[in-house]
Scaffold this motif. Structure first.
Motif, PDB file in Angstrom:
ATOM      1  N   VAL A  60       3.679   5.745  -5.850  1.00  0.00           N
ATOM      2  CA  VAL A  60       3.270   5.956  -7.115  1.00  0.00           C
ATOM      3  C   VAL A  60       2.124   6.860  -7.531  1.00  0.00           C
ATOM      4  O   VAL A  60       2.256   7.875  -8.194  1.00  0.00           O
ATOM      5  CB  VAL A  60       3.102   4.375  -7.873  1.00  0.00           C
ATOM      6  CG1 VAL A  60       2.582   4.737  -9.325  1.00  0.00           C
ATOM      7  CG2 VAL A  60       4.416   3.688  -7.475  1.00  0.00           C
ATOM      8  N   ALA A  61       1.279   6.730  -6.704  1.00  0.00           N
ATOM      9  CA  ALA A  61      -0.025   7.356  -6.937  1.00  0.00           C
ATOM     10  C   ALA A  61      -0.020   8.997  -6.773  1.00  0.00           C
ATOM     11  O   ALA A  61      -0.453   9.799  -7.417  1.00  0.00           O
ATOM     12  CB  ALA A  61      -1.193   7.191  -6.008  1.00  0.00           C
TER      13      ALA A  61
ATOM     14  N   VAL B 207      -8.272   5.618 -10.010  1.00  0.00           N
ATOM     15  CA  VAL B 207      -7.715   4.976  -8.857  1.00  0.00           C
ATOM     16  C   VAL B 207      -6.423   3.965  -9.434  1.00  0.00           C
ATOM     17  O   VAL B 207      -6.468   3.533 -10.741  1.00  0.00           O
ATOM     18  CB  VAL B 207      -8.605   3.703  -8.334  1.00  0.00           C
ATOM     19  CG1 VAL B 207      -7.942   2.578  -7.498  1.00  0.00           C
ATOM     20  CG2 VAL B 207      -9.795   4.315  -7.563  1.00  0.00           C
ATOM     21  N   LEU B 208      -5.541   4.232  -8.731  1.00  0.00           N
ATOM     22  CA  LEU B 208      -4.189   3.369  -9.412  1.00  0.00           C
ATOM     23  C   LEU B 208      -4.325   1.974  -8.637  1.00  0.00           C
ATOM     24  O   LEU B 208      -4.548   1.902  -7.615  1.00  0.00           O
ATOM     25  CB  LEU B 208      -2.951   4.024  -8.668  1.00  0.00           C
ATOM     26  CG  LEU B 208      -1.687   3.098  -9.048  1.00  0.00           C
ATOM     27  CD1 LEU B 208      -1.044   3.323 -10.600  1.00  0.00           C
ATOM     28  CD2 LEU B 208      -0.735   3.498  -8.089  1.00  0.00           C
TER      29      LEU B 208
ATOM     30  N   LEU C 275       0.914  -1.293   0.010  1.00  0.00           N
ATOM     31  CA  LEU C 275      -0.010   0.090  -0.091  1.00  0.00           C
ATOM     32  C   LEU C 275       0.952   1.221   0.196  1.00  0.00           C
ATOM     33  O   LEU C 275       0.599   2.244  -0.612  1.00  0.00           O
ATOM     34  CB  LEU C 275      -0.915  -0.088   1.140  1.00  0.00           C
ATOM     35  CG  LEU C 275      -1.996   1.208   1.385  1.00  0.00           C
ATOM     36  CD1 LEU C 275      -2.816   1.140  -0.012  1.00  0.00           C
ATOM     37  CD2 LEU C 275      -2.865   1.052   2.331  1.00  0.00           C
ATOM     38  N   VAL C 276       2.030   1.307   0.873  1.00  0.00           N
ATOM     39  CA  VAL C 276       2.981   2.413   1.001  1.00  0.00           C
ATOM     40  C   VAL C 276       3.484   2.613  -0.603  1.00  0.00           C
ATOM     41  O   VAL C 276       3.649   3.592  -0.890  1.00  0.00           O
ATOM     42  CB  VAL C 276       3.876   2.204   2.041  1.00  0.00           C
ATOM     43  CG1 VAL C 276       5.255   3.205   1.639  1.00  0.00           C
ATOM     44  CG2 VAL C 276       3.256   2.482   3.362  1.00  0.00           C
ATOM     45  N   ARG C 277       3.859   1.724  -1.166  1.00  0.00           N
ATOM     46  CA  ARG C 277       4.524   1.659  -2.479  1.00  0.00           C
ATOM     47  C   ARG C 277       3.577   2.171  -3.405  1.00  0.00           C
ATOM     48  O   ARG C 277       3.802   3.084  -4.374  1.00  0.00           O
ATOM     49  CB  ARG C 277       5.143   0.333  -2.919  1.00  0.00           C
ATOM     50  CG  ARG C 277       6.175   0.201  -2.382  1.00  0.00           C
ATOM     51  CD  ARG C 277       7.201  -1.273  -2.826  1.00  0.00           C
ATOM     52  NE  ARG C 277       6.145  -2.524  -3.111  1.00  0.00           N
ATOM     53  CZ  ARG C 277       5.856  -3.385  -2.158  1.00  0.00           C
ATOM     54  NH1 ARG C 277       6.553  -3.096  -0.945  1.00  0.00           N
ATOM     55  NH2 ARG C 277       5.164  -4.391  -2.467  1.00  0.00           N
ATOM     56  N   ALA C 278       2.215   1.675  -3.282  1.00  0.00           N
ATOM     57  CA  ALA C 278       1.333   2.106  -4.404  1.00  0.00           C
ATOM     58  C   ALA C 278       0.767   3.755  -4.032  1.00  0.00           C
ATOM     59  O   ALA C 278       0.772   4.484  -5.160  1.00  0.00           O
ATOM     60  CB  ALA C 278      -0.030   1.198  -4.227  1.00  0.00           C
TER      61      ALA C 278
END
Length: 193
Positions: free
Chosen positions: A26-27, A149-150, A20-23
């Motif tokens: 990116v977002a 949404v990514l 979730l942190v990585r996403a």
């Protein structure tokens, strides 16, 4: 056995939080205003921002060995979720062209659009396989709810394999310790005889 299951659940939770942190990172690099020229139709192929985003998502996918798909999705007024852009090359059988409806989208996926809250779901299946997916809203400066949404997907088999591999040293050490205690118990009984 209970300790191994507890450890696997803890590792799953840690991996979900890390994903979730990585996403979210990116977002954070995608501005909702960047998406404004996109219509979620095949006309997007001609938009420079489409090509820029596609390349960016491709690089995100390449940077993570576990990552299988990266995409930006939108939602229509009727609630259907569609793809704006994905990380797949156009000639891939897994490519989702702009506007393709994601009919298998879960209710949790829809909730990210309605609540604006990021979420990690899965394993959940669709026509491409079984996935653990991080879903992060793309927020605009003035928007109340996200318009995109990514999504980042990891194959559920790879996810499970990774949990087992991360837990294996502790499980092996526990089994070794139990074997050593059993051996000491046997040797102690023989010494008492």
């Amino acid at each position: 056995l209970a300790a191994a299951l507890w450890m696997a659940r803890e590792e799953d939770a840690r991996m979900r939080q890390g994903m979730l942190v990585r996403a979210q990172m990116v977002a954070a690099g995608i501005d909702q205003d960047e998406l404004a020229p996109l219509s979620g139709t095949p006309a997007d192929f001609e938009q420079p921002v489409y090509r820029t985003l596609k390349e960016r998502l491709r690089r995100v996918r390449q940077a993570d060995d576990l990552c299988r798909f990266v995409y930006l999705a939108g939602i229509q007024e009727g609630g259907a979720i569609f793809f704006y852009v994905d990380s797949e090359p156009p000639d891939s059988e897994d490519h989702s062209p702009p506007g393709e409806i994601y009919a298998e989208a879960s209710e949790q996926f829809r909730q990210v659009f309605l609540s604006g809250m990021p979420f990690v779901e899965g394993p959940i299946g669709d026509r491409w396989g079984n996935w653990v997916s991080a879903l992060v809203p793309i927020q605009g400066r003035d928007a109340v709810l996200p318009t995109a949404v990514l999504g980042i997907d990891i194959d559920a088999r790879d996810w499970t394999r990774n949990i087992v591999l991360r837990c294996m040293p502790v499980i092996a050490l526990t089994l070794l310790l139990l074997a050593l205690l059993a051996l000491l118990s046997i040797l102690g009984r023989r010494a008492d005889q």
